[in-house]
Design an enzyme around this catalytic site. Structure first.
Site, PDB file in Angstrom:
ATOM      1  N   LEU A  52       0.812  -1.221   0.000  1.00 15.60           N
ATOM      2  CA  LEU A  52       0.000   0.000   0.000  1.00 15.60           C
ATOM      3  C   LEU A  52       0.843   1.268   0.000  1.00 15.60           C
ATOM      4  O   LEU A  52       0.310   2.359  -0.185  1.00 15.60           O
ATOM      5  CB  LEU A  52      -0.950   0.000   1.205  1.00 15.60           C
ATOM      6  CG  LEU A  52      -2.049  -1.061   1.174  1.00 15.60           C
ATOM      7  CD1 LEU A  52      -2.858  -1.015   2.464  1.00 15.60           C
ATOM      8  CD2 LEU A  52      -2.978  -0.852  -0.013  1.00 15.60           C
ATOM      9  N   ASP A 117      -7.497   7.077  18.276  1.00 16.24           N
ATOM     10  CA  ASP A 117      -7.545   8.069  19.348  1.00 16.24           C
ATOM     11  C   ASP A 117      -6.302   8.964  19.342  1.00 16.24           C
ATOM     12  O   ASP A 117      -6.324  10.048  19.913  1.00 16.24           O
ATOM     13  CB  ASP A 117      -7.651   7.356  20.703  1.00 16.24           C
ATOM     14  CG  ASP A 117      -6.577   6.291  20.869  1.00 16.24           C
ATOM     15  OD1 ASP A 117      -6.434   5.454  19.961  1.00 16.24           O
ATOM     16  OD2 ASP A 117      -5.864   6.301  21.893  1.00 16.24           O
ATOM     17  N   TYR A 140       2.632   9.137  13.899  1.00 14.80           N
ATOM     18  CA  TYR A 140       1.563   8.159  13.615  1.00 14.80           C
ATOM     19  C   TYR A 140       0.199   8.852  13.629  1.00 14.80           C
ATOM     20  O   TYR A 140      -0.589   8.712  12.682  1.00 14.80           O
ATOM     21  CB  TYR A 140       1.609   7.033  14.649  1.00 14.80           C
ATOM     22  CG  TYR A 140       0.409   6.117  14.640  1.00 14.80           C
ATOM     23  CD1 TYR A 140       0.224   5.184  13.617  1.00 14.80           C
ATOM     24  CD2 TYR A 140      -0.561   6.181  15.649  1.00 14.80           C
ATOM     25  CE1 TYR A 140      -0.881   4.340  13.612  1.00 14.80           C
ATOM     26  CE2 TYR A 140      -1.666   5.340  15.652  1.00 14.80           C
ATOM     27  CZ  TYR A 140      -1.821   4.423  14.633  1.00 14.80           C
ATOM     28  OH  TYR A 140      -2.921   3.597  14.627  1.00 14.80           O
ATOM     29  N   TRP A 165      -6.659   1.434  21.465  1.00 19.08           N
ATOM     30  CA  TRP A 165      -6.066   0.353  22.267  1.00 19.08           C
ATOM     31  C   TRP A 165      -6.516  -1.029  21.763  1.00 19.08           C
ATOM     32  O   TRP A 165      -7.054  -1.841  22.516  1.00 19.08           O
ATOM     33  CB  TRP A 165      -6.421   0.535  23.745  1.00 19.08           C
ATOM     34  CG  TRP A 165      -5.892   1.778  24.383  1.00 19.08           C
ATOM     35  CD1 TRP A 165      -5.492   2.932  23.782  1.00 19.08           C
ATOM     36  CD2 TRP A 165      -5.709   2.001  25.798  1.00 19.08           C
ATOM     37  NE1 TRP A 165      -5.069   3.852  24.714  1.00 19.08           N
ATOM     38  CE2 TRP A 165      -5.198   3.308  25.963  1.00 19.08           C
ATOM     39  CE3 TRP A 165      -5.949   1.228  26.929  1.00 19.08           C
ATOM     40  CZ2 TRP A 165      -4.906   3.851  27.216  1.00 19.08           C
ATOM     41  CZ3 TRP A 165      -5.668   1.777  28.182  1.00 19.08           C
ATOM     42  CH2 TRP A 165      -5.145   3.066  28.315  1.00 19.08           C
TER      43      TRP A 165
HETATM   44  N1  NAP Z   1      -3.461  -1.400  17.276  1.00 17.87           N
HETATM   45  C1  NAP Z   1      -4.021  -0.384  17.937  1.00 17.87           C
HETATM   46  O1  NAP Z   1      -3.855  -0.246  19.163  1.00 17.87           O
HETATM   47  C2  NAP Z   1      -4.881   0.621  17.221  1.00 17.87           C
HETATM   48  C3  NAP Z   1      -5.440   1.689  17.959  1.00 17.87           C
HETATM   49  C4  NAP Z   1      -6.255   2.602  17.281  1.00 17.87           C
HETATM   50  C5  NAP Z   1      -6.497   2.455  15.941  1.00 17.87           C
HETATM   51  N2  NAP Z   1      -5.936   1.423  15.254  1.00 17.87           N
HETATM   52  C6  NAP Z   1      -6.208   1.327  13.825  1.00 17.87           C
HETATM   53  O2  NAP Z   1      -6.965   0.144  13.613  1.00 17.87           O
HETATM   54  C7  NAP Z   1      -6.653  -0.406  12.328  1.00 17.87           C
HETATM   55  C8  NAP Z   1      -6.266  -1.869  12.469  1.00 17.87           C
HETATM   56  O3  NAP Z   1      -5.120  -1.956  13.313  1.00 17.87           O
HETATM   57  P1  NAP Z   1      -4.491  -3.360  13.743  1.00 17.87           P
HETATM   58  O4  NAP Z   1      -4.208  -3.260  15.203  1.00 17.87           O
HETATM   59  O5  NAP Z   1      -5.309  -4.491  13.220  1.00 17.87           O
HETATM   60  O6  NAP Z   1      -3.095  -3.264  12.974  1.00 17.87           O
HETATM   61  P2  NAP Z   1      -2.027  -4.410  12.654  1.00 17.87           P
HETATM   62  O7  NAP Z   1      -2.336  -5.633  13.442  1.00 17.87           O
HETATM   63  O8  NAP Z   1      -0.690  -3.771  12.774  1.00 17.87           O
HETATM   64  O9  NAP Z   1      -2.333  -4.738  11.133  1.00 17.87           O
HETATM   65  C9  NAP Z   1      -2.027  -3.821  10.122  1.00 17.87           C
HETATM   66  C10 NAP Z   1      -1.819  -4.607   8.865  1.00 17.87           C
HETATM   67  O10 NAP Z   1      -1.450  -3.677   7.838  1.00 17.87           O
HETATM   68  C11 NAP Z   1      -0.481  -4.306   7.055  1.00 17.87           C
HETATM   69  N3  NAP Z   1       0.377  -3.372   6.353  1.00 17.87           N
HETATM   70  C12 NAP Z   1       1.284  -2.510   6.875  1.00 17.87           C
HETATM   71  N4  NAP Z   1       1.935  -1.882   5.906  1.00 17.87           N
HETATM   72  C13 NAP Z   1       1.448  -2.355   4.727  1.00 17.87           C
HETATM   73  C14 NAP Z   1       1.745  -2.089   3.374  1.00 17.87           C
HETATM   74  N5  NAP Z   1       2.704  -1.225   2.994  1.00 17.87           N
HETATM   75  N6  NAP Z   1       1.043  -2.746   2.423  1.00 17.87           N
HETATM   76  C15 NAP Z   1       0.096  -3.643   2.783  1.00 17.87           C
HETATM   77  N7  NAP Z   1      -0.225  -3.940   4.038  1.00 17.87           N
HETATM   78  C16 NAP Z   1       0.447  -3.305   5.018  1.00 17.87           C
HETATM   79  C17 NAP Z   1       0.353  -5.083   8.047  1.00 17.87           C
HETATM   80  O11 NAP Z   1       1.080  -6.062   7.354  1.00 17.87           O
HETATM   81  P3  NAP Z   1       2.258  -6.894   8.088  1.00 17.87           P
HETATM   82  O12 NAP Z   1       1.516  -7.863   8.959  1.00 17.87           O
HETATM   83  O13 NAP Z   1       2.980  -7.528   6.991  1.00 17.87           O
HETATM   84  O14 NAP Z   1       3.041  -5.877   8.873  1.00 17.87           O
HETATM   85  C18 NAP Z   1      -0.696  -5.633   8.979  1.00 17.87           C
HETATM   86  O15 NAP Z   1      -1.152  -6.904   8.560  1.00 17.87           O
HETATM   87  C19 NAP Z   1      -5.556   0.495  11.757  1.00 17.87           C
HETATM   88  O16 NAP Z   1      -6.132   1.468  10.941  1.00 17.87           O
HETATM   89  C20 NAP Z   1      -4.966   1.175  12.981  1.00 17.87           C
HETATM   90  O17 NAP Z   1      -4.377   2.428  12.653  1.00 17.87           O
HETATM   91  C21 NAP Z   1      -5.157   0.490  15.869  1.00 17.87           C
END
Ligand code: NAP
Length: 316
Positions: A52, A117, A140, A165
């Site tokens: 992406l 958040d 971020y 979170w």
């Molecule tokens: N985690 C939190 O605490 C949190 C809090 C608030 C909001 N969010 C938001 O919630 C959403 C889901 O988060 P999550 O916790 O499920 O995140 P995650 O577990 O880190 O998953 C993100 C995914 O995006 C993929 N990715 C990263 N760079 C990429 C690229 N260049 N091309 C294609 N894929 C790519 C990653 O691939 P790889 O596995 O290969 O790295 C990973 O599978 C996101 O929008 C995040 O910003 C998360």
């Protein structure tokens, strides 16, 4: 890329859309695949199938898959590393959503996107609403805010869900880090002056499924009524320290874990590359009013994830 096709009942055309899930290997991406398994065609894409950070690849993928709904669970989520990888974080969190929104608008697809958040500075004493002014403290947070704005500036029909979170049975998260650290150490110091709502990937996927199903069925009216930005978190709030206490109250004696001695500390005594908000609690009132959706308390959502881990460790 996996393309799993199931045949839904022919009587309900709203159940036949093509769904593109981006970030399929991430915490939320995995759960979205499970929740949306009852939809017609799911194309779930991980980083190996599309980078992406490359707008051409992103555009080409959407044109090839020709989705009716795009669920973008992909993001650059390494909050501290983003401070030194600003360009990459911006490409994935801001530019890719712009391309997705352009392509969604082009083919009248629904774009579902997630934000954070961390767009807020944490200074408010009450839960943040969608009308509060964002002021990110970190790269971020700034790149995620730019992604929101790119989608809002587009002609696409969209749903942006800001959450907080995020954790679940898989992936890189606070719960699994606590369990790992407890196997290695007898004492842990945990930040007690940042509060938020721990939210499971499972509940996010469920709520997304309920809302997208309603949107496609026309239950929420025209896009100008429902298209927009919403806060979506589990109910209640707690500090990281309180969350750790709740985790060990449930997990102690299981998963090879004995409850460590926990010491509450201030964030200033746990320096990180990226600053984080003191108050991360998001009001879900708009989500509830528009869609009638309310996520459960963070405590009962935690119970469910612990039950998943128990089932997994029992089957190993
Ligand atoms: N985690 C939190 O605490 C949190 C809090 C608030 C909001 N969010 C938001 O919630 C959403 C889901 O988060 P999550 O916790 O499920 O995140 P995650 O577990 O880190 O998953 C993100 C995914 O995006 C993929 N990715 C990263 N760079 C990429 C690229 N260049 N091309 C294609 N894929 C790519 C990653 O691939 P790889 O596995 O290969 O790295 C990973 O599978 C996101 O929008 C995040 O910003 C998360």
């Amino acid at each position: 890329m996996t393309d799993s096709t199931t045949q839904p009942p022919a009587s309900d055309p709203s159940r036949n859309p093509r769904i593109l899930i981006l970030g399929s290997a991430g915490q939320l991406g995995r759960e979205l695949q499970k929740s949306f398994a009852d939809f017609g065609t799911i194309v779930a894409v991980d980083r190996e199938s599309v980078d992406l950070a490359d707008p051409d690849q992103t555009r080409e993928l959407v044109r090839r898959v020709a989705p009716d709904v795009i669920l973008n669970a992909a993001a650059y989520t390494a909050v501290d590393r983003a401070e030194s990888e600003m360009a990459l974080a911006h490409a994935i969190n801001a530019l890719a959503p712009r391309v997705l929104a352009e392509e969604a608008a082009e083919r009248n697809a629904l774009l579902v996107h997630y934000s954070t958040d961390y767009v807020f500075d944490g200074s408010k004493q009450k839960p943040w609403t969608e009308d509060d002014a964002p002021a990110p403290l970190s790269v971020y947070g700034a790149t995620k805010l730019a992604g929101e704005q790119a989608i809002q500036d587009s002609r696409a029909r969209y749903l942006i869900f800001r959450t907080s979170w995020v954790y679940g049975p898989h992936g890189n998260n606070f719960l699994l880090t606590m369990l790992r650290l407890a196997r290695e150490r007898d004492r842990l110091s945990i930040v007690d002056d940042q509060i938020g709502a721990p939210t499971t990937s499972i509940e996010l996927a469920r709520a997304t499924h309920a809302i997208v199903t309603g949107v496609l069925a026309g239950s929420f009216g025209a896009p100008q009524i429902w298209s927009g930005l919403y806060h979506m978190t589990c109910a209640g709030s707690v500090s990281w320290f309180g969350f750790a206490q709740a985790i060990f109250a449930r997990a102690s004696g299981q998963f090879g874990v004995n409850a460590p001695e926990l010491t509450p500390i201030e964030a200033k005594d746990y320096p990180t590359a990226a600053a984080r908000p003191r108050n991360s609690v998001l009001s879900n009132a708009k989500l509830n009013a528009r869609f009638g959706v309310q996520l459960p308390s963070w405590q009962s959502a935690l119970d469910e994830v612990i039950a998943h881990l128990q089932a997994r460790s029992g089957s190993e």
